[in-house]
Design an enzyme around this catalytic site. Structure first.
Site, PDB file in Angstrom:
ATOM      1  N   GLY A  39       0.796  -1.224   0.000  1.00  0.00           N
ATOM      2  CA  GLY A  39       0.000   0.000   0.000  1.00  0.00           C
ATOM      3  C   GLY A  39       0.822   1.265   0.000  1.00  0.00           C
ATOM      4  CE  LYS A  50       8.830   8.399   8.263  1.00  0.00           C
ATOM      5  NZ  LYS A  50       7.410   8.618   8.030  1.00  0.00           N
ATOM      6  N   GLY A 142      -7.877   2.102   1.622  1.00  0.00           N
ATOM      7  CA  GLY A 142      -6.968   3.195   1.950  1.00  0.00           C
ATOM      8  C   GLY A 142      -7.447   4.574   1.556  1.00  0.00           C
ATOM      9  N   GLY A 180       0.808  20.018   7.955  1.00  0.00           N
ATOM     10  CA  GLY A 180       0.463  18.767   8.645  1.00  0.00           C
ATOM     11  C   GLY A 180       1.657  17.817   8.634  1.00  0.00           C
ATOM     12  CB  ILE A 182       2.490  14.677   4.211  1.00  0.00           C
ATOM     13  CG1 ILE A 182       1.784  13.349   4.476  1.00  0.00           C
ATOM     14  CG2 ILE A 182       3.264  14.637   2.894  1.00  0.00           C
ATOM     15  CD1 ILE A 182       0.851  12.883   3.378  1.00  0.00           C
ATOM     16  CG  HIS A 315       0.254   2.959  14.177  1.00  0.00           C
ATOM     17  ND1 HIS A 315       1.054   3.853  13.495  1.00  0.00           N
ATOM     18  CD2 HIS A 315      -0.404   3.687  15.087  1.00  0.00           C
ATOM     19  CE1 HIS A 315       0.866   5.063  14.009  1.00  0.00           C
ATOM     20  NE2 HIS A 315      -0.013   4.987  14.974  1.00  0.00           N
ATOM     21  CG  HIS A 438      21.559   6.338  34.484  1.00  0.00           C
ATOM     22  ND1 HIS A 438      21.019   7.578  34.198  1.00  0.00           N
ATOM     23  CD2 HIS A 438      22.890   6.531  34.710  1.00  0.00           C
ATOM     24  CE1 HIS A 438      21.974   8.493  34.286  1.00  0.00           C
ATOM     25  NE2 HIS A 438      23.122   7.885  34.585  1.00  0.00           N
TER      26      HIS A 438
HETATM   27  P1  NAI Z   1      -2.875  16.827   7.430  1.00  0.00           P
HETATM   28  O1  NAI Z   1      -4.347  16.680   7.568  1.00  0.00           O
HETATM   29  O2  NAI Z   1      -1.992  16.290   8.488  1.00  0.00           O
HETATM   30  O3  NAI Z   1      -2.515  18.389   7.251  1.00  0.00           O
HETATM   31  C1  NAI Z   1      -3.028  19.173   6.196  1.00  0.00           C
HETATM   32  C2  NAI Z   1      -2.923  20.632   6.538  1.00  0.00           C
HETATM   33  O4  NAI Z   1      -3.198  21.392   5.363  1.00  0.00           O
HETATM   34  C3  NAI Z   1      -3.933  21.081   7.589  1.00  0.00           C
HETATM   35  O5  NAI Z   1      -3.244  21.676   8.675  1.00  0.00           O
HETATM   36  C4  NAI Z   1      -4.799  22.089   6.828  1.00  0.00           C
HETATM   37  O6  NAI Z   1      -5.212  23.168   7.649  1.00  0.00           O
HETATM   38  C5  NAI Z   1      -3.875  22.590   5.716  1.00  0.00           C
HETATM   39  N1  NAI Z   1      -4.576  23.138   4.526  1.00  0.00           N
HETATM   40  C6  NAI Z   1      -5.673  22.635   3.911  1.00  0.00           C
HETATM   41  N2  NAI Z   1      -6.014  23.404   2.847  1.00  0.00           N
HETATM   42  C7  NAI Z   1      -5.109  24.415   2.785  1.00  0.00           C
HETATM   43  C8  NAI Z   1      -4.911  25.532   1.914  1.00  0.00           C
HETATM   44  N3  NAI Z   1      -5.714  25.768   0.866  1.00  0.00           N
HETATM   45  N4  NAI Z   1      -3.886  26.386   2.142  1.00  0.00           N
HETATM   46  C9  NAI Z   1      -3.053  26.144   3.207  1.00  0.00           C
HETATM   47  N5  NAI Z   1      -3.171  25.106   4.047  1.00  0.00           N
HETATM   48  C10 NAI Z   1      -4.187  24.247   3.844  1.00  0.00           C
HETATM   49  O7  NAI Z   1      -2.549  16.197   5.993  1.00  0.00           O
HETATM   50  P2  NAI Z   1      -1.238  15.571   5.359  1.00  0.00           P
HETATM   51  O8  NAI Z   1      -0.003  16.144   5.954  1.00  0.00           O
HETATM   52  O9  NAI Z   1      -1.452  15.705   3.894  1.00  0.00           O
HETATM   53  O10 NAI Z   1      -1.330  14.045   5.784  1.00  0.00           O
HETATM   54  C11 NAI Z   1      -2.418  13.256   5.321  1.00  0.00           C
HETATM   55  C12 NAI Z   1      -2.677  12.074   6.214  1.00  0.00           C
HETATM   56  O11 NAI Z   1      -1.620  11.155   6.168  1.00  0.00           O
HETATM   57  C13 NAI Z   1      -2.893  12.475   7.664  1.00  0.00           C
HETATM   58  O12 NAI Z   1      -4.092  11.913   8.089  1.00  0.00           O
HETATM   59  C14 NAI Z   1      -1.749  11.864   8.389  1.00  0.00           C
HETATM   60  O13 NAI Z   1      -2.155  11.358   9.655  1.00  0.00           O
HETATM   61  C15 NAI Z   1      -1.283  10.737   7.465  1.00  0.00           C
HETATM   62  N6  NAI Z   1       0.166  10.594   7.581  1.00  0.00           N
HETATM   63  C16 NAI Z   1       0.701  10.178   8.756  1.00  0.00           C
HETATM   64  C17 NAI Z   1       2.062  10.099   8.910  1.00  0.00           C
HETATM   65  C18 NAI Z   1       2.616   9.698  10.230  1.00  0.00           C
HETATM   66  O14 NAI Z   1       1.877   9.191  11.060  1.00  0.00           O
HETATM   67  N7  NAI Z   1       3.895   9.893  10.497  1.00  0.00           N
HETATM   68  C19 NAI Z   1       2.977  10.419   7.833  1.00  0.00           C
HETATM   69  C20 NAI Z   1       2.312  10.881   6.657  1.00  0.00           C
HETATM   70  C21 NAI Z   1       0.966  10.939   6.547  1.00  0.00           C
END
Ligand code: NAI
Length: 459
Positions: A39, A50, A142, A180, A182, A315, A438
């Site tokens: 996926g 990573k 997904g 966010g 990513i 997860h 420690h």
């Molecule tokens: P996100 O939902 O984390 O963040 C997107 C951000 O874009 C938000 O803060 C939003 O306010 C902003 N935004 C939306 N429209 C906008 C605009 N027109 N102009 C400016 N800002 C705007 O989304 P992201 O980073 O794309 O991640 C997607 C998903 O993938 C999330 O649900 C995340 O949990 C998951 N993911 C998790 C990871 C991890 O656990 N390490 C790694 C990568 C992705």
């Protein structure tokens, strides 16, 4: 072909569900449209990002941090093709690993796009179309990047995380739309490799959903690293004009740059699944509705992962995959959504489990808080990674741990102990009285737990 269970989607939710069901003795088929299993997470998400995070961190260390350890590296230089090749090699090895696990567990793999074709029926569209039948079906299709109007994706200059994992040279100026997970992870990769990085975020904060104090302090650390943030900035368009990218924002000057990463969220993949053939209706956010056993309203059809409600995390999908498989095979299967950690793999990492302070305040829950800074800890000093802290939130009356939030080195590994504490209903006293080796970073968690009762030793 007839199976006990067909899983549609071979990502971390789907392939784990398939393996667990096979372990429990079911005859399982898994339909996946991509050549490689794993996926988004394995092919174009968590794992390749990573690999780049680790590599770019090493490059940054060689250039800027190792001299402080007395290790001088003259002319450290970037070999981007090797870095990208190494990443691809890791992905290739792991996806082949899932093929091996399928064979070992006797899961039948179907290559093609799966869709429902009536109760108990799945059609596989592709080079070799097939019709399958099964008593139970798990949908694990997904999510995909969200598109917003005005953004002209060309895949080369204006693109998503998929493209940002493969830039063939370091951008001079990368504009990230969305502060966010990513945007921060990939923004920090390219920052460390030498790009100027500007993050444009619509809200007045980054990392929406994370503890506000932690998000604010994380932003300060990232700013210190040179990432530029523009909050309360709504992007209205982005395109490549033949020589450069132009990003327009509401009420501000257009920004010119050479790459744009659009990371404004993800949406569930639920189109074209033939849900109408069984009478299954999506919710307002185009997610598949499920109950606490991952059952949809239609008998024999389950759904897990990013295509249902809840955080879009690999997860979380895995836990749901196991729970759905166990429920189908045994009648029992359960996910504790209060104990699902979330990690942002920046440097330092940001990790969280349980309730945030904002959530506790909104719910009127009385709590006590203990914090402890990595800067006070010997091992963090030895590592040269002293930014950040651990914050433990515990119920004021019962001392039960309600949430733990960490900004700091290896926060993603440290949060596992905290998730286990929440899973077992531990008190902050339980963590505080547990002997931690420690000198390990985990002692910072212990000191923060001691801090709930004002008893931190080294503060
Ligand atoms: P996100 O939902 O984390 O963040 C997107 C951000 O874009 C938000 O803060 C939003 O306010 C902003 N935004 C939306 N429209 C906008 C605009 N027109 N102009 C400016 N800002 C705007 O989304 P992201 O980073 O794309 O991640 C997607 C998903 O993938 C999330 O649900 C995340 O949990 C998951 N993911 C998790 C990871 C991890 O656990 N390490 C790694 C990568 C992705």
């Amino acid at each position: 072909m007839n199976h006990d269970l067909i899983v549609i989607g071979g990502g971390p939710g789907g392939y784990v569900a398939a393996i667990r069901a096979a372990q429990l003795g079911l005859n399982v088929g898994c339909v996946e449209k991509e050549a490689a299993l794993g996926g988004t997470c394995l092919r174009i998400g968590c794992i390749p990002s990573k690999a780049l995070l680790e590599s770019s961190h090493l490059y940054h260390m060689a250039q800027h941090e190792m001299a402080a350890h007395g290790v001088k590296i003259v002319n450290a230089s970037l070999d981007l093709p090797t870095m990208l090749k190494r990443k691809d090699g890791i992905v290739d090895g792991l996806t082949k690993g899932i093929d091996f696990l399928f064979k070992k567990n006797k899961v039948t793999r179907y290559r093609g796009t799966g869709r429902l074709a009536g109760p108990g029926k799945v059609v596989v569209d592709g080079d070799q179309p097939q019709e399958l039948t099964a008593k139970n079906i798990i949908i694990a299709t997904g999510s995909k990047p969200m598109m917003i109007p005005g953004i002209e994706f060309d895949g080369k200059h204006v693109g998503t995380s998929t493209e940002a994992l493969n830039y063939d040279k370091v951008p001079e100026h990368l504009v990230v739309i969305g502060g966010g997970v990513i945007g921060l992870e990939l923004g920090s990769v390219w920052k460390r490799l030498g790009a100027k990085v500007t993050v444009l975020e619509f809200l007045d904060r980054i990392m929406a959903g994370m503890d506000t104090e932690l998000a604010r302090d994380s932003q300060k650390v990232f700013e210190k690293q040179g990432i530029e943030f523009r909050l309360k900035t709504k992007v209205t368009s982005a395109k490549f004009d033949g020589s450069k990218c132009i990003v327009t924002v509401e009420g501000g000057e257009p920004i010119h740059c050479d790459k744009v990463l659009v990371s404004v969220g993800r949406v569930p993949v639920t189109d074209g699944l033939g849900l109408e053939t069984v009478g299954l209706q999506l919710d307002a956010k185009k997610r598949i509705p499920t109950d606490s056993h991952l059952r949809t309203p239609i008998a024999g059809i389950f759904a897990i992962g990013d295509c249902i409600n809840g955080p879009m995390l690999a997860h979380k999908a895995e836990e749901e995959g196991v729970a759905a498989a166990e429920f189908i095979a045994t009648g029992y299967g359960h996910v504790n959504y209060d104990a699902i950690p979330s990690v942002v793999y920046t440097e330092p990492e940001v990790a969280s489990v349980g309730k945030t302070e904002d959530e506790l305040k909104a719910a009127g829950v009385e709590y006590r808080k203990g914090t402890f800074q990595f800067a006070f800890h010997g091992r963090a000093k030895a590592l040269g990674q002293t930014d950040g802290y651990v914050k433990v939130l515990a119920d004021k009356k019962t001392d039960r741990v309600l949430g733990v939030h960490i900004l700091g080195p290896r926060a993603g590994d440290l949060i596992a102990e905290c998730a286990a504490a929440i899973e077992f209903g531990a008190s902050s006293e339980d963590i505080a009285r547990t002997c931690h080796a420690h000198p390990t970073l985990a002692e910072v968690v212990k000191e923060a737990a001691l801090g709930v009762d004002g008893r931190s030793i080294h503060k």
